[in-house]
Design a protein around this motif. Structure first.
Motif, PDB file in Angstrom:
ATOM      1  N   ASN A 208      37.745  35.637  58.871  1.00  0.00           N
ATOM      2  CA  ASN A 208      37.438  35.711  57.450  1.00  0.00           C
ATOM      3  C   ASN A 208      36.042  36.201  57.120  1.00  0.00           C
ATOM      4  O   ASN A 208      35.732  36.431  55.947  1.00  0.00           O
ATOM      5  N   VAL A 209      35.190  36.355  58.123  1.00  0.00           N
ATOM      6  CA  VAL A 209      33.794  36.652  57.820  1.00  0.00           C
ATOM      7  C   VAL A 209      33.119  37.396  58.964  1.00  0.00           C
ATOM      8  O   VAL A 209      33.459  37.203  60.137  1.00  0.00           O
TER       9      VAL A 209
ATOM     10  N   THR B  23      38.012  38.634  53.926  1.00  0.00           N
ATOM     11  CA  THR B  23      39.281  38.377  53.248  1.00  0.00           C
ATOM     12  C   THR B  23      39.036  37.581  51.983  1.00  0.00           C
ATOM     13  O   THR B  23      37.994  36.925  51.835  1.00  0.00           O
ATOM     14  N   ALA B  24      40.024  37.615  51.089  1.00  0.00           N
ATOM     15  CA  ALA B  24      39.926  36.832  49.857  1.00  0.00           C
ATOM     16  C   ALA B  24      40.105  35.350  50.128  1.00  0.00           C
ATOM     17  O   ALA B  24      39.840  34.517  49.255  1.00  0.00           O
TER      18      ALA B  24
ATOM     19  N   PHE C 122      35.277  39.784  47.838  1.00  0.00           N
ATOM     20  CA  PHE C 122      36.409  39.732  46.919  1.00  0.00           C
ATOM     21  C   PHE C 122      36.109  38.890  45.681  1.00  0.00           C
ATOM     22  O   PHE C 122      37.010  38.606  44.884  1.00  0.00           O
ATOM     23  N   ALA C 123      34.832  38.498  45.513  1.00  0.00           N
ATOM     24  CA  ALA C 123      34.408  37.687  44.363  1.00  0.00           C
ATOM     25  C   ALA C 123      35.260  36.436  44.225  1.00  0.00           C
ATOM     26  O   ALA C 123      35.699  36.068  43.140  1.00  0.00           O
TER      27      ALA C 123
ATOM     28  N   ALA D 195      33.549  28.793  51.363  1.00  0.00           N
ATOM     29  CA  ALA D 195      32.114  28.558  51.472  1.00  0.00           C
ATOM     30  C   ALA D 195      31.743  28.128  52.880  1.00  0.00           C
ATOM     31  O   ALA D 195      30.704  28.529  53.414  1.00  0.00           O
ATOM     32  N   ALA D 196      32.602  27.343  53.519  1.00  0.00           N
ATOM     33  CA  ALA D 196      32.322  26.887  54.885  1.00  0.00           C
ATOM     34  C   ALA D 196      32.245  28.053  55.857  1.00  0.00           C
ATOM     35  O   ALA D 196      31.501  28.003  56.841  1.00  0.00           O
ATOM     36  N   ASP D 197      33.002  29.123  55.592  1.00  0.00           N
ATOM     37  CA  ASP D 197      32.982  30.288  56.474  1.00  0.00           C
ATOM     38  C   ASP D 197      31.641  31.012  56.441  1.00  0.00           C
ATOM     39  O   ASP D 197      31.215  31.591  57.439  1.00  0.00           O
ATOM     40  N   VAL D 198      30.995  31.013  55.282  1.00  0.00           N
ATOM     41  CA  VAL D 198      29.809  31.853  55.112  1.00  0.00           C
ATOM     42  C   VAL D 198      28.497  31.100  55.087  1.00  0.00           C
ATOM     43  O   VAL D 198      27.436  31.712  55.205  1.00  0.00           O
ATOM     44  N   LEU D 199      28.538  29.796  54.919  1.00  0.00           N
ATOM     45  CA  LEU D 199      27.278  29.055  54.856  1.00  0.00           C
ATOM     46  C   LEU D 199      26.523  29.199  56.167  1.00  0.00           C
ATOM     47  O   LEU D 199      27.103  29.134  57.253  1.00  0.00           O
TER      48      LEU D 199
END
Length: 266
Positions: free
Chosen positions: A51-52, A70-71, A93-94, A75-79
């Motif tokens: 996902n990231v 991916t849409a 994907f906002a 938040a846990a994926d990118v923090l």
């Protein structure tokens, strides 16, 4: 009499929607691959997950620490797994709200796409493909990037750094060599852009123009150069604000929204 029923979605419409979804995913992946490459030229490792994309160290100026792929990214994926100070995230994907995590939205932008089948612009400024460290330094100064762009980028066959000088006639082709640097010193660059081929598309990024009057010409020149360097490949990118209009005028169309978040500590 009752109102006419809403027409069923046609097969052609469904196929077009699926095609645009695929193009958007390709644009996102292309951009993440570009971010990874820029980091790599600085000796910074990164990783792709489902996902990231995430950098494993502080990124160069203007480049995000994470890009959602991916849409469904959360938040846990990118923090960040380190001190979030200075961290930024491209929410492709906002769909990820990072406000509760101490981030603020810097801007929203549109992903854009131009099919390879679209007619090439007829008139465009003279363009050279930057190929030396000296020319890249001139280009970087014109763009205002400092040392973000390292000479190692010029060794990548799927990367083209374009420098635009004075406008010429219809027969111009992309020139090789370090003339981009000489043009920058003698007359001042009219503009520049970077092309990167990845994920089945060519990304247009870091486009700049000397002034508003040059923006349309630089976009036209970029489209034309891309068709010569990477023939038959769709173009993608993202723009926002006043920079979006010239891209749309050059034959691009919006295909989705993204957001860029930065840690504010609040």
């Amino acid at each position: 009499m009752g109102s006419n029923p809403t027409p069923a979605t046609s097969h052609a419409q469904l196929c077009f929607a699926a095609r645009m979804t695929d193009v958007l995913s390709a644009a996102v992946r292309n951009n993440a691959e570009w971010c990874a490459l820029v980091c790599r030229t600085h000796g910074i490792d990164s990783r792709f997950a489902a996902n990231v994309w995430r950098s494993l160290g502080p990124t160069p100026q203007y480049y995000p620490d994470a890009v959602t792929l991916t849409a469904q990214a959360s938040a846990a994926d990118v923090l960040p797994r380190r001190d979030p100070s200075g961290c930024s995230v491209k929410d492709s994907f906002a769909t990820v709200d990072l406000g509760p995590e101490g981030f603020e939205q810097l801007f929203a932008a549109q992903w854009i796409h131009r099919p390879a089948s679209a007619p090439a612009p007829v008139a465009a400024p003279r363009v050279t493909r930057v190929s030396t460290a000296a020319a890249l330094a001139v280009w970087s100064t014109a763009w205002g990037s400092g040392d973000v762009f390292r000479p190692a980028l010029l060794e990548e066959p799927d990367i083209a750094v374009l420098a635009f000088g004075e406008a010429q006639g219809n027969g111009d082709r992309v020139g090789e060599g370090d003339d981009g640097g000489r043009a920058g010193r003698s007359r001042g660059l009219r503009g520049g852009a970077v092309l990167n081929r990845a994920a089945g598309v060519v990304g247009v990024s870091n486009l700049f123009a000397a002034g508003p009057a040059d923006a349309g010409a630089v976009w036209a020149g970029t489209v034309r150069a891309a068709g010569e360097i990477f023939p038959g490949v769709d173009l993608v990118g993202y723009e926002h604000g006043d920079d979006l209009g010239p891209a749309l005028a050059a034959g691009f169309a919006g295909i989705g929204w993204l957001r860029v978040w930065a840690y504010s500590g609040s």
